[in-house]
Design a protein around this motif. Structure first.
Motif, short mmCIF file in Angstrom:
data_model
loop_
_atom_site.label_atom_id
_atom_site.label_comp_id
_atom_site.label_asym_id
_atom_site.label_seq_id
_atom_site.Cartn_x
_atom_site.Cartn_y
_atom_site.Cartn_z
N ARG A 14 -0.83 4.79 -7.47
CA ARG A 14 -0.25 4.48 -5.85
C ARG A 14 -1.53 5.09 -4.83
NH1 ARG A 14 4.54 4.21 -7.51
NH2 ARG A 14 5.00 6.41 -6.94
N LEU A 15 -1.63 6.56 -5.36
CA LEU A 15 -2.62 7.13 -4.32
C LEU A 15 -3.99 6.71 -4.35
CD1 LEU A 15 -2.91 9.75 -2.57
CD2 LEU A 15 -3.30 10.88 -4.54
N ALA A 16 -4.42 6.33 -5.53
CA ALA A 16 -5.73 5.68 -5.63
C ALA A 16 -6.05 4.51 -5.03
CB ALA A 16 -6.11 5.69 -7.06
N ALA A 17 -4.86 3.76 -5.05
CA ALA A 17 -5.07 2.43 -4.63
C ALA A 17 -5.13 2.51 -3.06
CB ALA A 17 -4.01 1.34 -4.88
N THR A 18 -4.25 3.44 -2.33
CA THR A 18 -4.25 3.82 -0.81
C THR A 18 -5.34 4.36 -0.51
OG1 THR A 18 -1.86 4.20 -1.23
CG2 THR A 18 -2.81 5.01 0.70
N ILE A 19 -6.00 5.28 -1.25
CA ILE A 19 -7.44 5.90 -0.51
C ILE A 19 -8.38 4.81 -0.75
CG2 ILE A 19 -9.12 7.44 -1.45
CD1 ILE A 19 -6.62 9.35 -2.23
N SER A 20 -8.51 3.84 -1.59
CA SER A 20 -9.60 2.81 -1.79
C SER A 20 -9.38 1.73 -0.79
CB SER A 20 -9.58 2.61 -3.07
OG SER A 20 -8.55 1.68 -3.47
N MET A 21 -8.19 1.70 0.06
CA MET A 21 -8.31 0.29 0.83
C MET A 21 -8.88 0.76 2.13
SD MET A 21 -4.20 -0.30 0.89
CE MET A 21 -3.38 -0.77 -0.78
N PRO A 22 -9.92 -0.23 2.48
CA PRO A 22 -10.65 -0.09 3.55
C PRO A 22 -9.95 0.10 4.89
CG PRO A 22 -10.86 -2.25 2.91
CD PRO A 22 -9.91 -1.66 1.90
N GLN A 23 -8.91 -0.50 5.18
CA GLN A 23 -8.14 -0.37 6.55
C GLN A 23 -7.54 1.00 6.74
OE1 GLN A 23 -7.46 -2.27 3.98
NE2 GLN A 23 -5.25 -3.07 3.97
N GLY A 24 -7.62 1.91 5.91
CA GLY A 24 -7.26 3.24 5.77
C GLY A 24 -5.62 3.61 5.93
N THR A 25 -5.02 2.70 4.90
CA THR A 25 -3.56 2.88 4.67
C THR A 25 -3.30 4.33 4.52
OG1 THR A 25 -3.50 0.85 4.15
CG2 THR A 25 -1.49 1.81 3.69
N SER A 26 -2.15 4.91 5.03
CA SER A 26 -1.75 6.30 4.77
C SER A 26 -0.79 6.36 3.52
CB SER A 26 -1.19 6.91 6.10
OG SER A 26 -1.03 8.23 5.77
N TYR A 27 -0.33 7.53 3.22
CA TYR A 27 0.58 7.66 2.04
C TYR A 27 1.49 8.97 2.60
CZ TYR A 27 -2.89 11.13 0.60
OH TYR A 27 -3.65 12.11 0.44
N ILE A 28 2.62 8.99 1.96
CA ILE A 28 3.36 10.32 2.24
C ILE A 28 3.73 10.99 0.97
CG2 ILE A 28 6.01 10.76 2.85
CD1 ILE A 28 6.06 8.30 4.77
N LEU A 29 3.66 12.19 0.91
CA LEU A 29 3.76 12.97 -0.19
C LEU A 29 5.16 13.37 -0.29
CD1 LEU A 29 0.72 15.57 0.34
CD2 LEU A 29 0.84 13.72 -1.14
N ARG A 30 5.57 13.42 -1.68
CA ARG A 30 7.20 13.80 -1.65
C ARG A 30 7.18 14.78 -2.82
NH1 ARG A 30 10.15 8.87 -4.41
NH2 ARG A 30 9.20 9.52 -6.43
N PHE A 31 8.10 15.68 -2.74
CA PHE A 31 8.29 16.64 -3.72
C PHE A 31 9.91 17.09 -3.59
CE2 PHE A 31 6.15 19.31 -0.47
CZ PHE A 31 6.97 20.31 -0.47
N GLU A 32 10.37 17.61 -4.72
CA GLU A 32 11.75 17.87 -4.69
C GLU A 32 11.81 19.40 -4.75
OE1 GLU A 32 14.11 16.13 -7.99
OE2 GLU A 32 12.99 14.30 -7.48
N THR A 33 12.78 20.02 -3.90
CA THR A 33 13.21 21.28 -3.90
C THR A 33 14.65 21.53 -4.13
OG1 THR A 33 13.12 23.49 -2.77
CG2 THR A 33 12.73 21.39 -1.44
N GLY A 34 15.00 21.69 -5.22
CA GLY A 34 16.72 21.95 -5.39
C GLY A 34 17.18 20.43 -5.34
N ASP A 35 18.12 20.19 -4.71
CA ASP A 35 18.87 18.85 -4.31
C ASP A 35 18.27 18.37 -3.04
OD1 ASP A 35 19.73 20.71 -2.72
OD2 ASP A 35 21.93 19.81 -2.84
N LYS A 36 17.19 18.68 -2.55
CA LYS A 36 16.48 18.41 -1.33
C LYS A 36 15.27 17.64 -1.73
CE LYS A 36 18.60 21.88 1.54
NZ LYS A 36 18.16 23.04 2.40
N VAL A 37 14.78 16.68 -0.81
CA VAL A 37 13.33 15.97 -1.08
C VAL A 37 12.76 16.23 0.11
CG1 VAL A 37 12.45 13.68 -1.31
CG2 VAL A 37 14.55 14.09 -2.47
N VAL A 38 11.35 16.71 -0.26
CA VAL A 38 10.65 16.87 1.01
C VAL A 38 9.60 15.88 1.13
CG1 VAL A 38 8.80 18.33 2.10
CG2 VAL A 38 10.93 19.52 0.89
#
Length: 113
Positions: A14-38
């Motif tokens: 998904r990251l590679a596909a997003t980076i390779s799109m010419p129109q500059g689509t962005s992505y959101i990073l996600r990681f867990e910390t305990g029972d929370k999601v950042v």
């Protein structure tokens, strides 16, 4: 170089596909910390005197049901004309933003509150 381990091969694709799109689509990073999601976006602070070029991490911490929903989500689909969004396992028509799951919080991101 700062290595960042992703949560799965699907996240890497998904990251590679997003980076390779010419129109500059962005992505959101996600990681867990305990029972929370950042969720967050890396950026660079611009146009403010001596702070120009400082790396920034814009983030939101989800808790409870919202965090549980995000743990099984690969995309956020936004409708800007109605100012609403939904979580989705698969891409859909509209502004579809890929979520890229990190295996853990990278060292270059400080502890968050």
């Amino acid at each position: 170089m700062v290595p960042v381990k992703l949560g799965s091969l699907s996240d890497l694709v998904r990251l590679a596909a997003t980076i390779s799109m010419p129109q500059g689509t962005s992505y959101i990073l996600r990681f867990e910390t305990g029972d929370k999601v950042v969720l967050g976006i890396l950026g660079v602070f611009r146009d403010y005197y001596k702070y120009y070029g400082i790396p920034v991490f814009y983030y939101y911490i989800a808790e409870g049901k919202e965090a549980e929903d995000l743990k099984n989500t690969n995309y956020i689909v936004a409708s800007l004309s109605e100012d609403r969004f939904e979580f989705s396992k698969h891409p859909k028509p509209g502004l579809t933003i890929p979520l890229i799951r990190l295996a853990a919080k990278p060292d270059f991101i400080p502890d968050l509150q």
